[in-house]
Scaffold this active site. Structure first.
Site, PDB file in Angstrom:
ATOM      1  N   ARG A 167      91.994  35.181  74.863  1.00  0.00           N
ATOM      2  CA  ARG A 167      90.804  34.409  75.252  1.00  0.00           C
ATOM      3  C   ARG A 167      91.111  32.913  75.320  1.00  0.00           C
ATOM      4  NH1 ARG A 167      85.410  35.224  71.838  1.00  0.00           N
ATOM      5  NH2 ARG A 167      86.557  33.954  70.352  1.00  0.00           N
TER       6      ARG A 167
ATOM      7  N   LYS B  61      85.516  29.257  76.145  1.00  0.00           N
ATOM      8  CA  LYS B  61      85.269  28.675  74.814  1.00  0.00           C
ATOM      9  C   LYS B  61      85.785  27.235  74.857  1.00  0.00           C
ATOM     10  CE  LYS B  61      85.563  30.043  69.979  1.00  0.00           C
ATOM     11  NZ  LYS B  61      84.159  29.911  69.617  1.00  0.00           N
TER      12      LYS B  61
ATOM     13  N   GLU C 252      72.678  34.837  73.577  1.00  0.00           N
ATOM     14  CA  GLU C 252      73.442  35.016  72.335  1.00  0.00           C
ATOM     15  C   GLU C 252      72.897  34.079  71.274  1.00  0.00           C
ATOM     16  OE1 GLU C 252      77.555  33.781  72.729  1.00  0.00           O
ATOM     17  OE2 GLU C 252      77.008  32.236  74.167  1.00  0.00           O
TER      18      GLU C 252
HETATM   19  N1  PLP Z   1      79.197  33.092  71.001  1.00  0.00           N
HETATM   20  C1  PLP Z   1      79.571  31.825  70.784  1.00  0.00           C
HETATM   21  C2  PLP Z   1      78.873  30.732  71.512  1.00  0.00           C
HETATM   22  C3  PLP Z   1      80.607  31.537  69.885  1.00  0.00           C
HETATM   23  O1  PLP Z   1      80.988  30.275  69.670  1.00  0.00           O
HETATM   24  C4  PLP Z   1      81.224  32.598  69.201  1.00  0.00           C
HETATM   25  C5  PLP Z   1      82.306  32.335  68.246  1.00  0.00           C
HETATM   26  O2  PLP Z   1      83.449  32.346  68.584  1.00  0.00           O
HETATM   27  C6  PLP Z   1      80.798  33.906  69.462  1.00  0.00           C
HETATM   28  C7  PLP Z   1      79.779  34.116  70.371  1.00  0.00           C
HETATM   29  C8  PLP Z   1      81.410  35.080  68.776  1.00  0.00           C
HETATM   30  O3  PLP Z   1      82.689  35.327  69.268  1.00  0.00           O
HETATM   31  P1  PLP Z   1      83.809  35.938  68.332  1.00  0.00           P
HETATM   32  O4  PLP Z   1      83.278  37.213  67.796  1.00  0.00           O
HETATM   33  O5  PLP Z   1      84.960  36.133  69.228  1.00  0.00           O
HETATM   34  O6  PLP Z   1      84.062  34.934  67.263  1.00  0.00           O
END
Ligand code: PLP
Length: 286
Positions: free
Chosen positions: A50, A149, A182
């Site tokens: 990612r 991200k 989310e």
């Molecule tokens: N959504 C956002 C905006 C995030 O910053 C994160 C954290 O990384 C997640 C979802 C959850 O992703 P992950 O399970 O890969 O940490």
């Protein structure tokens, strides 16, 4: 604390970045959040994939191979004698001038920070979080895709500020079309009549914890649907929970003042929390 910065491991006080770094000036960069449990890094390959995809999407070439980045991450843990940690790799466009043109940035800045980390929400894992649906919208995929991200987390911070002012633990984003997106830093799930439902990933981050939870749910024989959700689905859910590297699997007991289910973490959420804990202790890259 020892920090990795551009090829060197240095004490925190010496880990200095230029004020002309476009990560600072423009939020031009990408990052990851990764956990190590008991000395093993959880889902490292998925996080590296990612990170490099996020960088590719913004046309940023990370000056390390994935294998080199993996070594840097492991060495940062070793340098800090950490076994249970939160790891934060950051890659910015690097030092440029005050203009926003990335062509002026000769070399990306690469940083890896690792800190000790415990359960983010303390006793709320037993009691459930209180959340609100916030007015700020998650970035629409037509502009900066929420799948990246990136270092632009201002919408997420505005969502958190809104939640803070309302005295609750978490913020729930909607997208510009009125669908649930989310949480401020985690993905969201509802449980209704024994079925787990989560929004598709066009309008949110493709969470790695989300993916692990979907795998766990499937292995338990629980039906999982990926479909759009609205206010109605949140308010009438039997259970709601969020997932993230920092939050892990965290139950939500109240949204906009409505009590979810009986106001306690529901049975499916609790099953998934337990199975996720087991996975974090079992899996991982040494
Ligand atoms: N959504 C956002 C905006 C995030 O910053 C994160 C954290 O990384 C997640 C979802 C959850 O992703 P992950 O399970 O890969 O940490």
């Amino acid at each position: 604390m020892i920090i990795y910065l551009d090829g060197r491991f240095v004490p925190e006080e010496e880990a200095r970045v230029s004020v002309f770094d476009h990560g600072l000036l423009y939020g031009d960069g990408v990052f990851e959040g990764i956990r190590a449990y008991n000395g093993k890094i959880f889902r490292l390959d998925e996080h590296l994939a990612r990170l490099y995809d996020s960088a590719k999407a913004i046309d940023l070439a990370i000056p390390l191979t994935k294998a080199e980045m993996a070594e840097v991450i492991k060495e940062t843990l070793r340098q800090n004698s950490l076994r249970d940690a939160y790891i934060r790799p950051i890659v910015t466009r690097g030092k440029g001038d005050l203009g926003l043109d990335p062509l002026k940035c000769a070399k990306p800045t690469v940083i890896v920070i690792a800190v000790t980390w415990g359960a983010m929400y303390g006793d709320l894992y037993d009691n459930g979080l209180r959340a609100i649906c916030v007015s700020v919208r998650r970035t629409p995929p037509e502009s900066m895709p929420p799948n990246v991200k990136s270092l632009n987390y201002l919408n997420n911070i505005l969502a958190k500020i809104e939640a803070n002012y309302r005295g609750v633990d978490e913020a729930i984003f909607f997208d510009t079309k009125g669908h649930v997106s989310e949480g401020s830093g985690d993905n969201i799930f509802v449980v209704k009549d024994g079925v787990i439902i989560t929004p598709p990933t066009l309008n949110n981050l493709r969470g790695i914890t989300r993916m692990v939870v979907l795998e766990i749910a499937a292995s338990m024989g629980i039906t999982v649907l990926e479909r759009d959700l609205g206010y109605f689905d949140l308010y009438t859910a039997d259970e709601v929970f969020v997932t993230g590297t920092a939050a892990e699997v965290a139950p939500i007991r109240e949204i906009d003042g409505r009590v979810i289910g009986n106001g306690k973490p529901g049975p499916i959420t609790r099953q998934l929390m337990a199975a996720f804990r087991t996975a974090t202790q079992k899996d991982g890259t040494p």
